[in-house]
Design a protein around this motif. Structure first.
Motif, PDB file in Angstrom:
ATOM      1  N   LEU A 138     -19.226 -15.645 -56.102  1.00 43.84           N
ATOM      2  CA  LEU A 138     -18.636 -14.961 -55.223  1.00 43.84           C
ATOM      3  C   LEU A 138     -17.327 -14.289 -55.968  1.00 43.84           C
ATOM      4  O   LEU A 138     -16.674 -14.893 -56.557  1.00 43.84           O
ATOM      5  N   TYR A 187     -17.408 -13.996 -47.524  1.00 46.03           N
ATOM      6  CA  TYR A 187     -16.645 -14.475 -48.556  1.00 46.03           C
ATOM      7  C   TYR A 187     -15.689 -15.846 -48.684  1.00 46.03           C
ATOM      8  O   TYR A 187     -15.703 -16.512 -49.316  1.00 46.03           O
ATOM      9  N   LYS A 199     -18.568 -20.162 -50.094  1.00 43.98           N
ATOM     10  CA  LYS A 199     -18.183 -20.717 -51.391  1.00 43.98           C
ATOM     11  C   LYS A 199     -19.181 -21.828 -51.546  1.00 43.98           C
ATOM     12  O   LYS A 199     -19.826 -22.104 -52.600  1.00 43.98           O
ATOM     13  N   ARG A 210     -22.026 -22.414 -54.510  1.00 45.02           N
ATOM     14  CA  ARG A 210     -21.764 -23.291 -55.357  1.00 45.02           C
ATOM     15  C   ARG A 210     -23.053 -24.450 -55.288  1.00 45.02           C
ATOM     16  O   ARG A 210     -23.430 -24.904 -56.475  1.00 45.02           O
TER      17      ARG A 210
END
Length: 82
Positions: free
Chosen positions: A36, A67, A71, A75
């Motif tokens: 991101l 956003y 995450k 990931r």
């Protein structure tokens, strides 16, 4: 910048996009990572599909919600089963 005009609005859409990348459905060669990021020109958030040497292969705009909250999904990759 190679960012298409589609916008990922939800975490489910983000997961589906990651699944497309992981499965090879987008036909991208040399994918080494996904991140991101924000655009340097206007600060707009996007998901970046990266190749070796961290060059941008494909980007897709994301909502601020995605956003801020996507995450871990980026990931850890898509949780969808192939």
């Amino acid at each position: 910048m190679n960012i298409d005009n589609q916008v990922i609005e939800t975490l489910e859409e983000l997961e589906a996009f990651l699944h497309l990348i992981e499965s090879g459905a987008l036909g991208l060669d040399g994918v080494t990572g996904v991140a991101l990021a924000t655009s340097n020109s206007d600060g707009r958030p996007f998901v970046a599909v990266l190749g070796d040497k961290h060059q941008l292969l494909l980007g897709r705009w994301v909502s601020q919600h995605v956003y801020d909250n996507g995450k871990e999904i980026v990931r850890n990759g898509s949780q969808r089963k192939h």
